[in-house]
Scaffold this motif. Structure first.
Motif, mmCIF file in Angstrom:
data_model
loop_
_atom_site.group_PDB
_atom_site.id
_atom_site.type_symbol
_atom_site.label_atom_id
_atom_site.label_comp_id
_atom_site.label_asym_id
_atom_site.label_seq_id
_atom_site.Cartn_x
_atom_site.Cartn_y
_atom_site.Cartn_z
ATOM 1 N N VAL A 135 14.092 9.509 4.662
ATOM 2 C CA VAL A 135 13.310 9.802 5.862
ATOM 3 C C VAL A 135 13.765 11.126 6.465
ATOM 4 O O VAL A 135 14.953 11.455 6.454
ATOM 5 N N HIS A 136 12.801 11.891 6.956
ATOM 6 C CA HIS A 136 13.113 13.143 7.650
ATOM 7 C C HIS A 136 12.032 13.391 8.699
ATOM 8 O O HIS A 136 11.042 12.653 8.774
ATOM 9 N N ILE A 137 12.231 14.397 9.506
ATOM 10 C CA ILE A 137 11.294 14.729 10.583
ATOM 11 C C ILE A 137 10.481 15.944 10.163
ATOM 12 O O ILE A 137 11.038 16.951 9.733
ATOM 13 N N ASP A 138 9.170 15.818 10.297
ATOM 14 C CA ASP A 138 8.265 16.919 10.003
ATOM 15 C C ASP A 138 7.289 17.041 11.164
ATOM 16 O O ASP A 138 6.476 16.134 11.382
ATOM 17 N N HIS A 139 7.404 18.120 11.924
ATOM 18 C CA HIS A 139 6.539 18.346 13.089
ATOM 19 C C HIS A 139 6.548 17.160 14.055
ATOM 20 O O HIS A 139 5.508 16.734 14.543
ATOM 21 N N GLY A 140 7.728 16.583 14.292
ATOM 22 C CA GLY A 140 7.878 15.512 15.265
ATOM 23 C C GLY A 140 7.558 14.123 14.761
ATOM 24 O O GLY A 140 7.639 13.160 15.516
ATOM 25 N N ALA A 141 7.200 13.983 13.486
ATOM 26 C CA ALA A 141 6.863 12.680 12.908
ATOM 27 C C ALA A 141 7.875 12.300 11.834
ATOM 28 O O ALA A 141 8.427 13.165 11.154
ATOM 29 N N LEU A 142 8.099 10.998 11.673
ATOM 30 C CA LEU A 142 8.936 10.522 10.582
ATOM 31 C C LEU A 142 8.129 10.571 9.299
ATOM 32 O O LEU A 142 6.995 10.094 9.245
ATOM 33 N N THR A 143 8.737 11.128 8.266
ATOM 34 C CA THR A 143 8.041 11.362 7.010
ATOM 35 C C THR A 143 8.971 11.036 5.842
ATOM 36 O O THR A 143 10.180 11.218 5.943
ATOM 37 N N TRP A 144 8.369 10.574 4.756
ATOM 38 C CA TRP A 144 9.065 10.335 3.501
ATOM 39 C C TRP A 144 8.351 11.104 2.400
ATOM 40 O O TRP A 144 7.174 11.453 2.549
ATOM 41 N N PRO A 145 9.020 11.327 1.274
ATOM 42 C CA PRO A 145 8.351 11.951 0.139
ATOM 43 C C PRO A 145 7.093 11.157 -0.244
ATOM 44 O O PRO A 145 7.060 9.934 -0.085
ATOM 45 N N GLY A 146 6.092 11.853 -0.730
ATOM 46 C CA GLY A 146 4.852 11.192 -1.111
ATOM 47 C C GLY A 146 3.858 11.091 0.030
ATOM 48 O O GLY A 146 2.937 10.289 -0.013
ATOM 49 N N ASP A 147 4.070 11.882 1.078
ATOM 50 C CA ASP A 147 3.151 11.917 2.223
ATOM 51 C C ASP A 147 3.051 10.590 2.971
ATOM 52 O O ASP A 147 1.990 10.231 3.492
ATOM 53 N N VAL A 148 4.139 9.840 3.035
ATOM 54 C CA VAL A 148 4.202 8.628 3.844
ATOM 55 C C VAL A 148 4.755 9.040 5.196
ATOM 56 O O VAL A 148 5.794 9.695 5.278
ATOM 57 N N ASP A 149 4.046 8.684 6.279
ATOM 58 C CA ASP A 149 4.551 9.031 7.609
ATOM 59 C C ASP A 149 4.138 7.979 8.621
ATOM 60 O O ASP A 149 3.357 7.077 8.331
ATOM 61 N N LEU A 150 4.732 8.075 9.797
ATOM 62 C CA LEU A 150 4.439 7.160 10.903
ATOM 63 C C LEU A 150 3.936 7.961 12.094
ATOM 64 O O LEU A 150 4.441 9.051 12.371
ATOM 65 N N GLY A 205 0.826 -1.212 0.000
ATOM 66 C CA GLY A 205 0.000 0.000 0.000
ATOM 67 C C GLY A 205 0.854 1.254 0.000
ATOM 68 O O GLY A 205 1.804 1.369 -0.771
ATOM 69 N N VAL A 206 0.538 2.185 0.907
ATOM 70 C CA VAL A 206 1.272 3.457 0.955
ATOM 71 C C VAL A 206 2.739 3.268 1.323
ATOM 72 O O VAL A 206 3.563 4.122 1.009
ATOM 73 N N PHE A 207 3.068 2.142 1.980
ATOM 74 C CA PHE A 207 4.450 1.903 2.378
ATOM 75 C C PHE A 207 5.280 1.200 1.299
ATOM 76 O O PHE A 207 6.484 1.049 1.453
ATOM 77 N N ALA A 208 4.677 0.764 0.197
ATOM 78 C CA ALA A 208 5.387 0.044 -0.859
ATOM 79 C C ALA A 208 6.604 0.811 -1.395
ATOM 80 O O ALA A 208 7.644 0.189 -1.646
ATOM 81 N N PRO A 209 6.540 2.144 -1.565
ATOM 82 C CA PRO A 209 7.726 2.852 -2.075
ATOM 83 C C PRO A 209 8.961 2.722 -1.172
ATOM 84 O O PRO A 209 10.085 2.915 -1.624
ATOM 85 N N LEU A 210 8.765 2.383 0.101
ATOM 86 C CA LEU A 210 9.905 2.277 1.020
ATOM 87 C C LEU A 210 10.751 1.029 0.768
ATOM 88 O O LEU A 210 11.811 0.864 1.373
ATOM 89 N N LYS A 211 10.301 0.153 -0.130
ATOM 90 C CA LYS A 211 11.125 -0.998 -0.531
ATOM 91 C C LYS A 211 12.399 -0.527 -1.225
ATOM 92 O O LYS A 211 13.411 -1.218 -1.193
ATOM 93 N N ASP A 212 12.319 0.630 -1.855
ATOM 94 C CA ASP A 212 13.473 1.203 -2.555
ATOM 95 C C ASP A 212 14.413 1.816 -1.515
ATOM 96 O O ASP A 212 14.018 2.753 -0.804
ATOM 97 N N PRO A 213 15.650 1.305 -1.400
ATOM 98 C CA PRO A 213 16.576 1.838 -0.393
ATOM 99 C C PRO A 213 16.820 3.339 -0.508
ATOM 100 O O PRO A 213 17.019 4.010 0.500
ATOM 101 N N VAL A 214 16.807 3.871 -1.721
ATOM 102 C CA VAL A 214 17.009 5.312 -1.899
ATOM 103 C C VAL A 214 15.844 6.074 -1.282
ATOM 104 O O VAL A 214 16.034 7.063 -0.569
ATOM 105 N N MET A 215 14.628 5.609 -1.529
ATOM 106 C CA MET A 215 13.444 6.249 -0.950
ATOM 107 C C MET A 215 13.468 6.110 0.575
ATOM 108 O O MET A 215 13.206 7.069 1.294
ATOM 109 N N PHE A 216 13.783 4.917 1.070
ATOM 110 C CA PHE A 216 13.812 4.690 2.515
ATOM 111 C C PHE A 216 14.791 5.647 3.191
ATOM 112 O O PHE A 216 14.507 6.177 4.270
ATOM 113 N N SER A 217 15.917 5.894 2.559
ATOM 114 C CA SER A 217 16.944 6.762 3.151
ATOM 115 C C SER A 217 16.540 8.236 3.158
ATOM 116 O O SER A 217 17.211 9.049 3.784
#
Length: 84
Positions: free
Chosen positions: A51-66, A37-49
């Protein structure tokens, strides 16, 4: 908030080391079976790397967050949060 992430670094494939505002720290691990689903792009090591912090949450490009509160609770209790 105490569960705001203030530092993140990638570790082994599909793992992150996080530090929260109150000093709690631990690991977040993704099981490959969770990367659908929304986490599928994180299979790509470049995409996974990207990761950054946005307002205290872990976020990736494409509006993927935890959700930092669930992550905090798991790490506070078990030292890690495994996403299966």
């Amino acid at each position: 908030m105490e569960w705001d992430v203030v530092e993140v670094q990638t570790e082994q494939p599909l793992a992150l080391r996080v530090l929260f505002a109150d000093g709690t720290q631990g690991q977040v691990r993704f099981e490959p079976s969770h990367l659908t689903g929304v986490f599928a792009p994180l299979k790509d090591p470049v995409m996974f790397s990207q990761v950054h912090i946005d307002h205290g949450a872990l976020t990736w490009p494409g509006d993927v967050d935890l959700a930092p509160d669930a992550m905090y609770d798991a790490i506070k209790t078990h030292g890690e949060w495994v996403l299966r």
